[in-house]
Scaffold this active site. Structure first.
Site, PDB file in Angstrom:
ATOM      1  N   ASP A 189       0.936  -0.952   0.140  1.00 33.13           N
ATOM      2  CA  ASP A 189      -0.074   0.141   0.070  1.00 33.13           C
ATOM      3  C   ASP A 189       1.135   0.838   0.221  1.00 33.13           C
ATOM      4  OD1 ASP A 189      -2.590   1.124   0.286  1.00 33.13           O
ATOM      5  OD2 ASP A 189      -2.365   1.156   2.250  1.00 33.13           O
ATOM      6  N   GLU A 242       2.330   4.597  -4.031  1.00 31.57           N
ATOM      7  CA  GLU A 242       2.620   5.790  -5.612  1.00 31.57           C
ATOM      8  C   GLU A 242       3.612   6.343  -5.430  1.00 31.57           C
ATOM      9  OE1 GLU A 242       0.085   5.446  -2.777  1.00 31.57           O
ATOM     10  OE2 GLU A 242      -1.371   4.402  -4.511  1.00 31.57           O
ATOM     11  N   ASP A 263      -9.456   3.685  -1.961  1.00 28.73           N
ATOM     12  CA  ASP A 263     -10.054   4.273  -0.652  1.00 28.73           C
ATOM     13  C   ASP A 263     -11.022   4.608  -1.787  1.00 28.73           C
ATOM     14  OD1 ASP A 263      -7.902   3.471   0.839  1.00 28.73           O
ATOM     15  OD2 ASP A 263      -7.441   5.326   1.154  1.00 28.73           O
TER      16      ASP A 263
HETATM   17  C1  GLC Z   1      -4.786   3.625   2.701  1.00 28.87           C
HETATM   18  C2  GLC Z   1      -5.261   2.242   2.394  1.00 28.87           C
HETATM   19  C3  GLC Z   1      -6.102   1.175   3.390  1.00 28.87           C
HETATM   20  C4  GLC Z   1      -5.517   1.043   4.869  1.00 28.87           C
HETATM   21  C5  GLC Z   1      -4.749   2.938   4.607  1.00 28.87           C
HETATM   22  C6  GLC Z   1      -4.691   2.121   6.202  1.00 28.87           C
HETATM   23  O1  GLC Z   1      -5.717   4.496   3.275  1.00 28.87           O
HETATM   24  O2  GLC Z   1      -5.791   2.451   1.195  1.00 28.87           O
HETATM   25  O3  GLC Z   1      -6.413   0.160   2.552  1.00 28.87           O
HETATM   26  O4  GLC Z   1      -6.164   0.941   4.956  1.00 28.87           O
HETATM   27  O5  GLC Z   1      -4.236   2.868   4.483  1.00 28.87           O
HETATM   28  O6  GLC Z   1      -3.433   0.885   5.818  1.00 28.87           O
END
Ligand code: GLC
Length: 813
Positions: A408, A411, A485
């Site tokens: 995650d 980017e 998200d």
């Molecule tokens: C980002 C991710 C989400 C995750 C959060 C905390 O917002 O897109 O899926 O739960 O980070 O790690």
């Protein structure tokens, strides 16, 4: 909040003032042949390399100065060997290059390039190339009123991107995803240009900096531009949409077979806060008999968000937790973000600094940006040494029996003004240093590549699973994509369909949204409807955010729980079909869920149809996408269709009104469709499934084909031929008096668990509505154990023992 300053004339790019300063190639002044590679056309202000890279794929690269272009590529592009000769000819008006499958004609003055396919049909019509004084370059390609556009990876909006404009710049967008958002987490600079009755083609721009595709500004042309770096285009031939997507797969690769557990239902939460909570969720799934394969650990499992650590208080005994999860048939997938906490006492940070693995400025200073752990350094995945180090850090997980990783924030997302890494960071790029501005969109993919390769090194022959938020063209080779998200909005349920469909048309077959919606509070009704649809997206995970109500399927009353259970169960019963579709995409590159357009390209009613979709070629899914809605219009393309639930046969080529009480999502099977099911299990790798009988349902009324793929679901033994592929073909006699189901074993190398081994030789066959009531049923090559025909339902049933045969034929007459 944004205010009107956002549309200040100085902020709006592409306004008319910019046009005056553009420079363009006006005419061609000569040519330099590059032997078997292609040719360079010299323009008055820039050169254009024309490089046939594979049958039906042509690379066009603009470059300034010198005779020879740099023909290096980003890691998106697979090494390709051009097949066949290249013939270059010149006449007064043009240069022509003949290569496998394509004829390219470059007009000398005014400059333009037309690419034709081998039947002489015009594909891409490049009207011009222009750039500004900063060398931001644009290619102008002809389009017209009949043009439709697809692909572009992960974008908001509807299926057809005609009239839209998109940017490619991997961005962490927490604001609600709406049609105006031009860039999300993934950047796949890829467009498909489709027109009725004309050959379709695609254009890939291999530039991981900020790029744009604009189908909005001009009526007669679309524009593909690169803010910096090269305009490096690949024209990908059709003629059909399927051919375009197959050819894209030649260029950027396919989704490898995932471990079977990764295509089961998955449950996540930001966050399951401690070990006991994780186990409680796992036990509840089993108690409630809701199938589930994977639970996720979000950022709270770590020690103050330090990657590759456990919080010693909340997760004191991860091995013990893993043992119980394993005994319950669960896999655990922890999140791993790229930001490494700046902490001189933390070994990962120390090692990274010591060995020069982190991204740095030219002057040597490590780039530090704030993310969850506070100030953090970021590994430079463009450096193979750093990537290998990162990959090996995953022994922290594999040593505990963890086989999947969730990438995650890659980017990369940074909590600063620019929302990402400084653009003047200089990536090592294995000896060819480039700025972050030039390579931004590659960062997430290279992180997932390092992760997948590292996991693979440490999993003793098992297939890893990697989920990623960011990616670039080719990401499917390394990771599964979830669409970030989203929110618990009905609009986001609706939007997830075209998003996943266009990802599939961009090479990313294994994708899906957060089921139920991530932020905002879901409702029971929304979760029920989203779980129905989500049971058919290739990636199937329910996830929700920290400040929202909990979203496990049992929290909204018995009715919603029952609905979620039954649709998740349906996914598990259809697992042989789904896994076979994953096999198909791993060899063909074709998507698993498809817009109707892909199967019915001559039907103009489906060009922007995206509130219904196909799961494989034959099963139509028509989810309910609005609250309080208990019926919906469904389009059935020409031909006959069966209501999956009632067996009712409907004539296609029309809209119908489908009944959809909360417990029903309308689904239809094309006449000729074949679906394979297995007994219900609570997780995908349960051996009981393989031991039980396999059921094939044939929907009569058209010719049908289905290839059933089986292997151990876990290892790479299939690469050594340890798999079984059976091709089923359903045919009907022209006089309507008979029909037959033939099965050919295309490959049989199964040694472990798969249907047909040991106890599981029984094949149950249903035929819905055979053309006549069968009076004579015979089987050759298999033992016919029993058969029956239910005249009232119009359903035929047979049970075969297919134990040791190479193939069989079941004949109904
Ligand atoms: C980002 C991710 C989400 C995750 C959060 C905390 O917002 O897109 O899926 O739960 O980070 O790690």
């Amino acid at each position: 909040m944004l205010n009107s300053e956002e549309i200040h004339p100085d902020k709006v790019s592409g306004n008319d003032a910019d046009k005056h300063s553009l420079i363009r190639i006006k005419r061609l002044t000569g040519v330099t042949p590059l032997g078997s590679q292609g040719a360079v056309l010299h323009g008055d202000h820039a050169n254009l390399a024309i490089i046939p890279v594979a049958a039906g794929i042509l690379r066009l690269k603009v470059f300034f100065g010198g005779d020879k272009p740099d023909l290096g590529t980003t890691p998106a592009i697979l090494p390709l060997t051009q097949t066949g000769d290249i013939v270059l000819t010149e006449d007064e008006a043009s240069y022509t290059i003949l290569s496998a499958g394509l004829r390219t004609v470059a007009a000398k003055s005014p400059f333009g390039v037309k690419v034709y396919d081998d039947s002489g049909e015009l594909l891409a019509d490049l009207l011009g190339i222009e750039w500004n004084e900063k060398r931001a370059q644009t290619a102008l390609l002809a389009m017209d009123g009949e043009s439709h556009f697809y692909g572009f990876g992960e974008k908001t909006g509807f299926l057809d991107k005609k009239g839209e404009r998109y940017e490619m710049w991997n961005s962490d967008v927490y604001e609600p995803h709406v049609p105006d958002i031009e860039a999300l987490y993934q950047s796949i600079p890829w467009s498909i240009h489709f027109r009725y009755g004309r050959p379709a083609y695609g254009v890939l721009l291999d530039n991981p900096g900020r790029t744009a595709f604009d189908m909005r500004t001009r009526a007669d042309r679309y524009q593909i531009s690169a803010e910096r770096g090269a305009l490096d285009l690949y024209i990908v031939q059709g003629p059909t949409l399927k051919d375009v997507v197959r050819n894209l797969a030649e260029l950027t690769g396919r989704t490898p077979l995932p471990p079977k557990w990764a295509i089961g239902y998955q449950q996540s939460r930001y966050s399951y806060m401690n070990q006991e909570e994780v186990l409680k969720v796992a036990r509840t799934f089993r108690e409630k008999r809701i199938p589930c394969d994977v639970l996720y650990l979000d950022i709270h499992y770590m020690d103050e968000y330090r990657v590759f650590t456990w919080d010693p208080v909340a997760f004191p005994r991860p091995q013990e937790m893993m043992r119980e999860l394993e005994s319950l048939g669960f896999n655990l997938v922890p999140i791993v973000d790229p930001g490494v906490k700046k902490d001189p006492s933390y070994p990962v940070y120390r090692e990274g600094v010591h060995n020069g693995y982190f991204c740095r400025k030219l002057e040597g200073e490590i780039f530090i940006g704030p993310v969850w752990p506070g100030p953090s350094a970021f590994p430079d995945f463009t450096d193979d040494r750093a990537a290998e180090w990162w990959g090996d850090l995953h022994v922290h997980f594999t040593g505990n029996g963890i086989k999947g990783i969730w990438n995650d924030m890659n980017e990369p997302s940074v909590f600063n003004e620019s929302k990402t890494m400084d653009l003047d960071v200089v990536h090592a790029n294995n000896g060819d240093p480039k700025t972050h501005g030039e390579l931004h969109n590659l960062y997430g993919m290279l992180m997932s590549k390092a992760t997948q390769e590292g996991m693979k090194r440490h999993l003793n022959g098992e297939r890893p699973f990697v989920l990623t938020r960011a990616g670039y063209a080719g990401i499917q080779r390394y990771a599964t994509v979830w669409t970030g998200d989203n929110r618990s909005y009905w609009e986001h349920l609706a939007m997830s369909i075209p998003m996943v469909l266009n990802l599939g048309l961009s090479g990313v077959a294994f994708a899906g949204p957060d089921i139920g919606g991530f932020s905002h509070d879901t409702t029971g009704e929304l979760l029920a409807r989203w779980t129905q649809a989500g049971a058919f997206t290739p990636f199937c995970r329910n996830h929700s955010a920290i400040d929202t109500i909990r979203q496990e399927p049992w929290l909204f009353g018995e009715k919603v729980e029952d609905i979620c259970r039954s649709y998740i169960a349906l996914r598990y019963r259809l697992m042989p079909t789904l896994y076979s579709f994953f096999y198909d995409t791993s060899v063909s590159g074709l998507p698993i869920v498809r817009p109707l357009l892909m199967e019915y390209p001559d039907d103009a009613s489906v060009y922007n149809l995206c509130d219904q979709f196909l799961f494989g070629p034959d099963l139509m899914i028509a989810p309910i996408l609005r609250p309080g809605t208990f019926s919906r219009a469904v389009y059935l393309p020409a031909g006959a269709w069966y209501d999956y639930w009632t067996g009712e046969r409907r004539e296609g080529g029309r809209w119908i009104l489908a009944n959809a009480p909360l417990e029903t999502m309308p689904m239809y099977v094309r006449a000729g469709g074949i679906l394979a099911e297995q007994p219900l299990t609570m997780h995908a790798c349960d051996a009981a499934a393989q031991a039980g009988p396999l059921t094939l349902t044939v929907y009569a009324g058209g010719e049908g084909r289905f290839a059933l793929y089986e292997d151990d679901g876990l290892t790479y033994a299939y690469e050594q031929g340890h798999y079984r592929l059976r091709r089923f073909v359903w045919t009907e006699d022209a006089d309507g008096q008979g029909s037959s189901l033939r099965c050919e074993r295309a490959h049989d190398g199964v040694t472990g668990t798969a249907h047909g081994t040991a106890a599981s030789r029984i094949l149950r066959i249903f035929v819905e509505r055979p053309s006549k009531a069968p009076s004579q049923v015979t089987a050759s090559g298999a033992a016919l154990l029993e058969w029956s025909y239910d005249a009232a339902a119009g359903r035929f049933f047979a049970e075969l023992d297919v134990s040791e045969e190479d193939g069989f034929e079941l004949r109904l007459a």
